[in-house]
Design a protein around this motif. Structure first.
Motif, short mmCIF file in Angstrom:
data_model
loop_
_atom_site.label_atom_id
_atom_site.label_comp_id
_atom_site.label_asym_id
_atom_site.label_seq_id
_atom_site.Cartn_x
_atom_site.Cartn_y
_atom_site.Cartn_z
N HIS A 10 0.87 -1.18 0.00
CA HIS A 10 0.00 0.00 0.00
C HIS A 10 0.90 1.23 0.00
N TRP A 18 1.14 -2.80 7.57
CA TRP A 18 -0.10 -3.35 6.99
C TRP A 18 -0.43 -4.68 7.66
N SER A 37 -5.65 -3.97 -0.49
CA SER A 37 -4.73 -3.04 -1.13
C SER A 37 -5.20 -2.60 -2.50
#
Length: 308
Positions: A10, A18, A37
């Motif tokens: 991301h 993440w 994502s």
């Protein structure tokens, strides 16, 4: 040798941040947050968001940066407790937090050291009723589920998986997902021989951390912290700059740079001895073995304050 490019997950919430935050809101009863994502951020239809979120970090914290962005996207109030006073010279990370609507609180070293103290946490719960309090670095049991997915996504057979170690949950998550013949190598990015092992082991079942460090499925190499956390001596700075000029992806000096610096030296030792090199307690990298290096992101933390 392969690099697991988690830095590409991301544009803001990258790498192990993440992974650690993916299931963080699952601490709320019967609910789980899912990040996607490709579609930005999305929630399960029945997800109930917390009234607010509180967490901890330094002035360049990748964790606070990712969490602040996440809370902004989900319209959840975020309170960042930051070690040190950056009032006069806020870092780029802090500037982003303020732009995203976070409430920033600067605390001194003594107060910050209480971040895991039950009494201090109780006082925060009084100040922020029903808030979700996430530990420094996002390191908690909920983080391991997301980190395990790193290993599950790797489709090639491998012998060792390598990642930086600071707060312990990333290496613990990787270790807990390994097959019996595989081994996780942590590169300590701060001074903490024994201390870092304890951070990892608190998240592991006893069988994965047998007798402390002996016969465990993980080991930590403490030879490449380069002076301590956040320390980037000239030789490491030069290494990272040269790496970034010649390679198809970037590294920084606090986490990924120390991993690739360590890897350079460990592989050179293998080549010179024509056999193997010790990477930790009774563990070696041997010729012919397959290595996975996890790029845990964190490039934003290398940004510097703009000079007036």
């Amino acid at each position: 040798m392969f690099v697991k490019r988690d830095d590409r997950i991301h544009p803001v919430i990258s790498g192990n941040k993440w992974r650690k935050l993916k299931y963080a809101f699952a601490l709320l009863p019967h609910h789980e947050m899912a990040l996607n994502s490709q579609a930005g951020l999305r929630l399960n239809l029945n997800t109930q968001l917390p009234s607010s979120v509180v967490s901890f970090g330094g002035g360049f914290s990748n964790h606070l940066h990712a969490l602040g962005y996440l809370c902004n996207q989900l319209n959840v109030p975020f309170h960042a407790i930051i070690r040190g006073d950056y009032t006069k010279h806020p870092s780029p990370m802090i500037q982003d937090l303020v732009e995203w609507g976070a409430q920033v609180r600067y605390v001194n070293k003594i107060t910050y050291q209480q971040r895991d103290d039950p009494t201090y946490l109780a006082s925060l719960r009084t100040q922020f009723p029903d808030a979700l309090i996430i530990p420094e670095g996002g390191s908690q049991m909920a983080a391991l589920k997301g980190v395990r997915e790193v290993v599950n996504e790797i489709e090639i057979p491998f012998d060792h998986i390598i990642a930086p170690v600071a707060s312990g949950a990333t290496l613990a998550g990787l270790t807990s997902a390994l097959s019996s013949h595989q081994h996780a190598i942590g590169i300590g990015v701060l001074k903490g021989d024994g201390y870092l092992e304890g951070l990892v082991e608190q998240f592991l079942e006893p069988g994965l951390a047998l007798n402390g460090r002996t016969n465990s499925q993980f080991s930590i190499n403490h030879d490449f912290h380069c002076g301590g956390y956040g320390k980037i001596p000239p030789y490491l700075k030069t290494f990272c700059e040269n790496f970034n000029r010649t390679m198809p992806f970037e590294i920084e000096g606090v986490y990924s740079g120390k991993v690739f610096w360590a890897l350079k030296h460990l592989l050179a030792t293998v080549a010179s001895t024509n056999a193997s090199t010790n990477v930790g307690e009774k563990r070696t990298i041997e010729k012919g073995q397959t290595l996975i290096i996890v790029h845990t992101g964190g490039i934003q933390g290398a940004r510097k304050n703009k000079t007036p």
